[in-house]
Write an enzyme that holds these catalytic residues in place. Structure first.
Site, short mmCIF file in Angstrom:
data_model
loop_
_atom_site.label_atom_id
_atom_site.label_comp_id
_atom_site.label_asym_id
_atom_site.label_seq_id
_atom_site.Cartn_x
_atom_site.Cartn_y
_atom_site.Cartn_z
N CYS A 13 41.65 30.74 44.11
CA CYS A 13 40.65 30.34 43.24
C CYS A 13 41.09 30.00 41.84
O CYS A 13 40.73 29.37 40.88
CB CYS A 13 39.52 31.30 43.14
SG CYS A 13 39.97 32.95 42.41
N SER A 42 48.89 35.57 36.84
CA SER A 42 47.12 35.57 37.05
C SER A 42 46.40 35.23 35.86
O SER A 42 46.65 35.62 34.78
CB SER A 42 46.81 36.78 37.93
OG SER A 42 47.66 36.81 38.97
N GLU A 63 46.03 41.72 38.52
CA GLU A 63 45.16 41.77 39.53
C GLU A 63 45.78 42.03 40.78
O GLU A 63 46.82 41.51 41.09
CB GLU A 63 44.22 40.52 39.41
CG GLU A 63 44.89 39.22 39.65
CD GLU A 63 45.17 38.73 41.12
OE1 GLU A 63 44.68 39.35 41.98
OE2 GLU A 63 45.73 37.66 41.15
N SER A 64 45.00 42.68 41.72
CA SER A 64 45.73 42.92 43.08
C SER A 64 45.75 41.98 44.22
O SER A 64 46.39 42.56 45.18
CB SER A 64 45.06 44.37 43.39
OG SER A 64 43.68 44.32 43.71
N GLN A 65 45.31 41.08 44.15
CA GLN A 65 45.03 40.12 45.34
C GLN A 65 46.20 39.12 45.36
O GLN A 65 46.52 39.04 46.66
CB GLN A 65 43.56 39.37 45.39
CG GLN A 65 42.30 40.07 45.36
CD GLN A 65 41.11 39.19 44.97
OE1 GLN A 65 40.75 39.01 44.14
NE2 GLN A 65 40.70 38.87 46.18
N GLN A 113 47.88 37.34 48.98
CA GLN A 113 47.49 35.85 49.37
C GLN A 113 48.89 35.35 49.38
O GLN A 113 48.81 34.17 50.26
CB GLN A 113 46.73 35.27 48.05
CG GLN A 113 45.26 35.97 48.07
CD GLN A 113 44.58 35.58 46.42
OE1 GLN A 113 45.20 35.35 45.67
NE2 GLN A 113 43.23 35.66 46.81
#
Length: 431
Positions: free
Chosen positions: A51, A110, A115-117, A121
């Protein structure tokens, strides 16, 4: 071989433009990567499409050619003007590419720092490309080191102590607007993927009940049961009912087209607060007096407070990233020099054998002297090459001489692109 990254992120282009570039379909991504790696000057590639960013990560033979090829293919496939792409694209080459990539994987680039994603990804993006044959050992080296770097950043700083995501920022903003009134409210979460599940968890944490909506009822019900008794499962066919009954909505589907449109709204008297966390967007542009929509880029400003709070830790993390970048290049250069030295000495052996056979054929030396003459010639060349070889190994480890190995390869016309450097790990001990 060079590394290169072409980046379109929240830092250099708007959400609407990133939506045009996004690869929502695996087939489109696969076709793009196959076409890209079809160029002889691009060895490997994979695409990070989230995103907040679309980034093309490559191992190339020619960064100038690969840069223009990426822009050309994106222009053709996404129907975007080439020069518009060129104006917005951020290009990173070699050490800058490695530094940027390590920063991305460590969550320093980020929208929400820490952030942990993103690490997962990037792993998934590499795995997709690897399984489809468009990347291999060259980019595997890069991502392996990046993951080590990200692990040290998490271990040595507080930057990910309390993992934060776009979903958590969205729920925090809703909490800020509604204050304690949010407790007991019902939050509608559209999309049962990772982002949707995170939003549901954060809503439960602030005291909301949740309706989780997805396409596959069985899958949604399993997730709802795992989240607890305050989560109800439903399907997209009942979406309109919830839109016209409740105020809070968080959407994060993988749909190519908006799933929430003006036509679905029947009751305009409700004060709605909606969060669109999807790329491409889930909620079309809707003008209603009592509707407030937060999109991905709107959450960017909200996350600035998080950035400020973590700035000191981010500086420390950046130092770790730079250290890993330097160590990676030192390791890469040391790894790359051994095949060059081996190939150079093979060239010497070939020259000795060729000239020795020519001399014997012409009668310059007797055949019975061949073994002794070969031994003498080899010792002479070994003595001559000893100092240059030693200096080449030393130079390859120095940042200021990062191109010396490539120049050496050009001088001796050595091609190591198809050689596995691990074959020569022990060779330096033998010279």
């Amino acid at each position: 071989m060079y590394y290169q990254i072409i980046s379109f992120s929240h830092k250099n282009c708007q959400q609407a433009f990133r939506e045009k570039l996004a690869f929502a379909c695996d087939d489109d991504k696969r076709a793009f990567l196959e076409e890209l790696t079809g160029f002889e000057f691009i060895y490997e590639a994979f695409v990070i499409s989230t995103c907040n960013r679309v980034e093309i990560v490559m191992a190339t033979r020619d960064n100038f050619a690969s840069y223009h090829s990426v822009l050309g293919l994106l222009s053709q496939n996404k129907d975007i003007n080439f020069y518009e792409l060129k104006e917005l694209a951020k290009r990173y080459d070699d050490k800058d590419a490695v530094l940027h990539f390590f920063s991305v994987v460590s969550s320093l680039d980020s929208l929400v720092i820490g952030e942990s994603q993103i690490t997962g990804q990037v792993k998934d993006a590499f795995k997709f490309s690897y399984e489809n044959g468009t990347c291999s050992k060259r980019l595997n080296r890069l991502i392996s080191y990046a993951i080590k770097c990200a692990a040290e950043v998490r271990r040595e700083t507080n930057i990910s102590q309390h993992p934060i995501s776009i979903a958590s920022v969205a729920v925090a903003q809703a909490h800020k607007i509604l204050q304690d009134n949010i407790q007991g409210m019902k939050g509608i979460v559209v999309g049962a993927g990772e982002m949707g599940v995170l939003a549901a968890k954060h809503l439960l944490r602030v005291g909301c009940d949740v309706v989780l909506i997805g396409i596959d009822r069985a899958k949604v019900e399993i997730i709802a049961n795992e989240l607890g008794e305050n989560v109800k499962a439903d399907t997209m066919e009942n979406l309109a009912k919830y839109l016209n009954r409740y105020r809070l909505l968080f959407s994060a589907t993988s749909s190519k087209e908006p799933v929430i449109t003006k036509e679905l709204i029947e009751n305009e008297t409700i004060h709605r607060i909606w969060f669109d966390m999807a790329i491409p967007r889930d909620i079309e542009d809707i003008e209603l007096e009592k509707l407030q929509i937060f999109r991905i880029d709107d959450l960017r400003a909200i996350s600035n407070d998080n950035h400020a709070l973590r700035e000191e830790q981010a500086i420390k993390a950046s130092e770790i990233v730079q250290k890993y970048r330097d160590e990676f290049y030192a390791w890469l250069q040391a790894l790359s020099v051994e095949p060059v030295i081996k190939q150079m000495r093979l060239q010497v052996d070939e020259a000795i054998n060729k000239e020795l056979q020519r001399a014997i054929k012409k009668g310059f030396v007797p055949k019975e002297y061949e073994a002794n003459l070969k031994k003498m010639a080899t010792q002479m060349f070994n003595s001559f090459l000893h100092t240059p070889t030693k200096n080449l190994r030393v130079s390859s480890k120095e940042r200021s001489n990062s191109s010396c190995v490539e120049e050496f390869k050009k001088i001796f016309e050595i091609d190591t692109d198809l050689i596995d450097a691990k074959e020569y790990k022990q060779h330096k001990k033998d010279i």
